[in-house]
Design a protein around this motif. Sequence first.
Motif, PDB file in Angstrom:
ATOM      1  N   GLN A 241      43.320  78.774 148.796  1.00 16.65           N
ATOM      2  CA  GLN A 241      42.098  78.381 148.086  1.00 16.65           C
ATOM      3  C   GLN A 241      41.739  76.919 148.324  1.00 16.65           C
ATOM      4  O   GLN A 241      40.610  76.610 148.706  1.00 16.65           O
ATOM      5  N   LYS A 242      42.688  76.018 148.104  1.00 18.66           N
ATOM      6  CA  LYS A 242      42.376  74.589 148.201  1.00 18.66           C
ATOM      7  C   LYS A 242      42.125  74.144 149.643  1.00 18.66           C
ATOM      8  O   LYS A 242      41.321  73.232 149.874  1.00 18.66           O
ATOM      9  N   ALA A 243      42.802  74.761 150.577  1.00 18.25           N
ATOM     10  CA  ALA A 243      42.619  74.385 151.984  1.00 18.25           C
ATOM     11  C   ALA A 243      41.443  75.102 152.626  1.00 18.25           C
ATOM     12  O   ALA A 243      41.172  74.900 153.810  1.00 18.25           O
ATOM     13  N   ASN A 244      40.735  75.935 151.848  1.00 22.82           N
ATOM     14  CA  ASN A 244      39.553  76.648 152.358  1.00 22.82           C
ATOM     15  C   ASN A 244      39.894  77.417 153.637  1.00 22.82           C
ATOM     16  O   ASN A 244      39.168  77.372 154.633  1.00 22.82           O
ATOM     17  N   MET A 245      40.997  78.161 153.568  1.00 21.52           N
ATOM     18  CA  MET A 245      41.528  78.785 154.772  1.00 21.52           C
ATOM     19  C   MET A 245      40.716  79.993 155.237  1.00 21.52           C
ATOM     20  O   MET A 245      40.804  80.379 156.409  1.00 21.52           O
ATOM     21  N   SER A 246      39.932  80.600 154.361  1.00 22.55           N
ATOM     22  CA  SER A 246      39.071  81.693 154.813  1.00 22.55           C
ATOM     23  C   SER A 246      38.041  81.182 155.809  1.00 22.55           C
ATOM     24  O   SER A 246      37.805  81.797 156.860  1.00 22.55           O
ATOM     25  N   VAL A 247      37.431  80.026 155.506  1.00 25.57           N
ATOM     26  CA  VAL A 247      36.478  79.408 156.428  1.00 25.57           C
ATOM     27  C   VAL A 247      37.198  78.911 157.675  1.00 25.57           C
ATOM     28  O   VAL A 247      36.697  79.034 158.794  1.00 25.57           O
ATOM     29  N   ALA A 248      38.401  78.366 157.494  1.00 24.38           N
ATOM     30  CA  ALA A 248      39.169  77.841 158.626  1.00 24.38           C
ATOM     31  C   ALA A 248      39.515  78.943 159.615  1.00 24.38           C
ATOM     32  O   ALA A 248      39.388  78.762 160.832  1.00 24.38           O
ATOM     33  N   PHE A 249      39.932  80.103 159.113  1.00 19.99           N
ATOM     34  CA  PHE A 249      40.271  81.214 160.002  1.00 19.99           C
ATOM     35  C   PHE A 249      39.037  81.720 160.737  1.00 19.99           C
ATOM     36  O   PHE A 249      39.109  82.047 161.931  1.00 19.99           O
ATOM     37  N   PHE A 250      37.912  81.792 160.049  1.00 14.02           N
ATOM     38  CA  PHE A 250      36.686  82.253 160.704  1.00 14.02           C
ATOM     39  C   PHE A 250      36.282  81.293 161.816  1.00 14.02           C
ATOM     40  O   PHE A 250      35.967  81.724 162.936  1.00 14.02           O
ATOM     41  N   ASN A 251      36.286  79.994 161.513  1.00 11.99           N
ATOM     42  CA  ASN A 251      35.908  79.002 162.528  1.00 11.99           C
ATOM     43  C   ASN A 251      36.864  79.026 163.714  1.00 11.99           C
ATOM     44  O   ASN A 251      36.434  78.994 164.884  1.00 11.99           O
ATOM     45  N   SER A 252      38.164  79.086 163.430  1.00 10.95           N
ATOM     46  CA  SER A 252      39.155  79.082 164.512  1.00 10.95           C
ATOM     47  C   SER A 252      39.042  80.337 165.371  1.00 10.95           C
ATOM     48  O   SER A 252      39.165  80.270 166.599  1.00 10.95           O
ATOM     49  N   ALA A 253      38.817  81.487 164.734  1.00  8.26           N
ATOM     50  CA  ALA A 253      38.681  82.731 165.495  1.00  8.26           C
ATOM     51  C   ALA A 253      37.435  82.698 166.370  1.00  8.26           C
ATOM     52  O   ALA A 253      37.467  83.105 167.544  1.00  8.26           O
ATOM     53  N   PHE A 254      36.330  82.201 165.818  1.00  7.83           N
ATOM     54  CA  PHE A 254      35.088  82.107 166.587  1.00  7.83           C
ATOM     55  C   PHE A 254      35.255  81.168 167.778  1.00  7.83           C
ATOM     56  O   PHE A 254      34.875  81.496 168.911  1.00  7.83           O
TER      57      PHE A 254
ATOM     58  N   TYR B  71      43.788  67.193 167.236  1.00 11.60           N
ATOM     59  CA  TYR B  71      43.220  65.862 167.432  1.00 11.60           C
ATOM     60  C   TYR B  71      41.694  65.887 167.510  1.00 11.60           C
ATOM     61  O   TYR B  71      41.003  65.177 166.756  1.00 11.60           O
ATOM     62  N   MET B  72      41.141  66.706 168.401  1.00 10.27           N
ATOM     63  CA  MET B  72      39.693  66.723 168.584  1.00 10.27           C
ATOM     64  C   MET B  72      38.973  67.352 167.397  1.00 10.27           C
ATOM     65  O   MET B  72      37.874  66.930 167.027  1.00 10.27           O
ATOM     66  N   SER B  73      39.589  68.368 166.787  1.00  9.12           N
ATOM     67  CA  SER B  73      38.944  68.980 165.623  1.00  9.12           C
ATOM     68  C   SER B  73      38.882  68.006 164.458  1.00  9.12           C
ATOM     69  O   SER B  73      37.901  67.972 163.708  1.00  9.12           O
ATOM     70  N   ASN B  74      39.892  67.176 164.303  1.00 12.86           N
ATOM     71  CA  ASN B  74      39.885  66.182 163.228  1.00 12.86           C
ATOM     72  C   ASN B  74      38.912  65.042 163.533  1.00 12.86           C
ATOM     73  O   ASN B  74      38.299  64.475 162.616  1.00 12.86           O
ATOM     74  N   LEU B  75      38.740  64.710 164.810  1.00 15.66           N
ATOM     75  CA  LEU B  75      37.896  63.591 165.195  1.00 15.66           C
ATOM     76  C   LEU B  75      36.419  63.975 165.236  1.00 15.66           C
ATOM     77  O   LEU B  75      35.560  63.227 164.756  1.00 15.66           O
ATOM     78  N   TYR B  76      36.105  65.147 165.781  1.00 12.73           N
ATOM     79  CA  TYR B  76      34.713  65.502 166.028  1.00 12.73           C
ATOM     80  C   TYR B  76      34.108  66.404 164.949  1.00 12.73           C
ATOM     81  O   TYR B  76      32.890  66.443 164.808  1.00 12.73           O
ATOM     82  N   LEU B  77      34.936  67.138 164.207  1.00 13.52           N
ATOM     83  CA  LEU B  77      34.430  67.978 163.118  1.00 13.52           C
ATOM     84  C   LEU B  77      34.655  67.232 161.810  1.00 13.52           C
ATOM     85  O   LEU B  77      35.710  67.353 161.181  1.00 13.52           O
ATOM     86  N   GLN B  78      33.678  66.464 161.394  1.00 16.70           N
ATOM     87  CA  GLN B  78      33.868  65.523 160.288  1.00 16.70           C
ATOM     88  C   GLN B  78      33.497  66.097 158.929  1.00 16.70           C
ATOM     89  O   GLN B  78      33.868  65.540 157.905  1.00 16.70           O
ATOM     90  N   THR B  79      32.741  67.181 158.881  1.00 15.97           N
ATOM     91  CA  THR B  79      32.429  67.836 157.616  1.00 15.97           C
ATOM     92  C   THR B  79      33.542  68.830 157.311  1.00 15.97           C
ATOM     93  O   THR B  79      33.498  69.990 157.737  1.00 15.97           O
ATOM     94  N   LYS B  80      34.549  68.371 156.588  1.00 20.14           N
ATOM     95  CA  LYS B  80      35.767  69.155 156.426  1.00 20.14           C
ATOM     96  C   LYS B  80      35.584  70.383 155.535  1.00 20.14           C
ATOM     97  O   LYS B  80      36.424  71.277 155.546  1.00 20.14           O
ATOM     98  N   THR B  81      34.501  70.449 154.760  1.00 19.26           N
ATOM     99  CA  THR B  81      34.297  71.600 153.890  1.00 19.26           C
ATOM    100  C   THR B  81      33.807  72.817 154.665  1.00 19.26           C
ATOM    101  O   THR B  81      34.164  73.952 154.350  1.00 19.26           O
ATOM    102  N   LYS B  82      32.978  72.609 155.687  1.00 15.41           N
ATOM    103  CA  LYS B  82      32.396  73.719 156.438  1.00 15.41           C
ATOM    104  C   LYS B  82      32.967  73.850 157.843  1.00 15.41           C
ATOM    105  O   LYS B  82      33.111  74.955 158.353  1.00 15.41           O
ATOM    106  N   LEU B  83      33.288  72.719 158.468  1.00 12.83           N
ATOM    107  CA  LEU B  83      33.744  72.740 159.857  1.00 12.83           C
ATOM    108  C   LEU B  83      35.251  72.544 159.949  1.00 12.83           C
ATOM    109  O   LEU B  83      35.757  71.844 160.814  1.00 12.83           O
ATOM    110  N   VAL B  84      35.963  73.157 159.040  1.00 11.84           N
ATOM    111  CA  VAL B  84      37.414  73.056 159.022  1.00 11.84           C
ATOM    112  C   VAL B  84      38.010  74.117 159.943  1.00 11.84           C
ATOM    113  O   VAL B  84      37.467  75.216 160.092  1.00 11.84           O
ATOM    114  N   THR B  85      39.097  73.790 160.603  1.00 13.55           N
ATOM    115  CA  THR B  85      39.837  74.746 161.428  1.00 13.55           C
ATOM    116  C   THR B  85      41.215  74.959 160.820  1.00 13.55           C
ATOM    117  O   THR B  85      41.596  74.284 159.857  1.00 13.55           O
ATOM    118  N   VAL B  86      41.963  75.884 161.391  1.00 10.63           N
ATOM    119  CA  VAL B  86      43.283  76.186 160.856  1.00 10.63           C
ATOM    120  C   VAL B  86      44.178  74.953 160.859  1.00 10.63           C
ATOM    121  O   VAL B  86      44.905  74.689 159.900  1.00 10.63           O
TER     122      VAL B  86
END
Length: 282
Positions: free
Chosen positions: A68-81, A216-231
């Motif tokens: 829940q706190k890590a918003n892993m449902s969104v993270a899994f969707f983004n990473s899979a896509f 590294y790149m996901s943390n640097l270039y995806l700065q909106t951590k609520t929506k553009l979070v990865t695993v």
Amino acid sequence: MNFGNKLSYFLRVFIKYASLCLMAFISILPIIVCVITAFKTDAEYKATNVMTLPDSWLYFDNFKIAWQKANMSVAFFNSAFVLVVVLAASIMYGTMLAYVLNRFTFPGNSLLRNLFLFATLIPGIATQVTVYQIMYKLNLIDSLPGYMILLMGADVIGIYIFIQFFENIPISLDESAIMDGATYFGVFFKILLPLLKPAIVTVLILKGVGTYNEYYMSNLYLQTKTKLVTVSTSLFTFTGPLGSQYNYICAGVIITMIPALIIFIAAQKQIYSGLTNGAVKG
């Protein structure tokens, strides 16, 4: 066999298997510690060492909080896509480029091969300032398509694996198909591409693992951590200047391992076959 030879043989066998067991233990120790920590309450985690077993193996609150706190449902969707798009694009342009470099003779062919080899000698971190400026001017910062474009960059190892496989496919197949009226695209897609299955499986594994674990790149270039979070970036929700909540982090790590474990169990026959047949041939 005299006593000296028997003793020497026994020592060699003992050292071989003892070293293998030691390396195996060192490899699985972090996973064991992670599993133990994931089932500990906050009080247990603070009061015990990492190898102390939890009081209960049925304590799943850490997994719920991590999800829940890590918003892993969104993270899994983004990473899979990202994974699907990057792998599909990498396989397509990698096989096509290897086909052109192997099957066609043109000015600059050897130069291109040497440039790819030279590119592997340049540390990726050394180019990040320039890459970031380019991404900023193209308005691709904080953008999932921009992040995917970065991951689609030339995979030199994959390209050379495909080239090696093309070198072991007789060019007479191409000539026969062309004489029968096939185009170069027809030769590639209908004849050569199916023969590259072992190499494709190998590259999918190598590229897929790197893409799934990329931080590294996901943390640097995806700065909106609520929506553009990865695993990988989601696990850093529980880190901070005052310390890290490793019981939640370990629970998140186990959650992220489950999809990869399921895929490996379901497709282990194809994976082992691809790695065996996809080895670079001389």
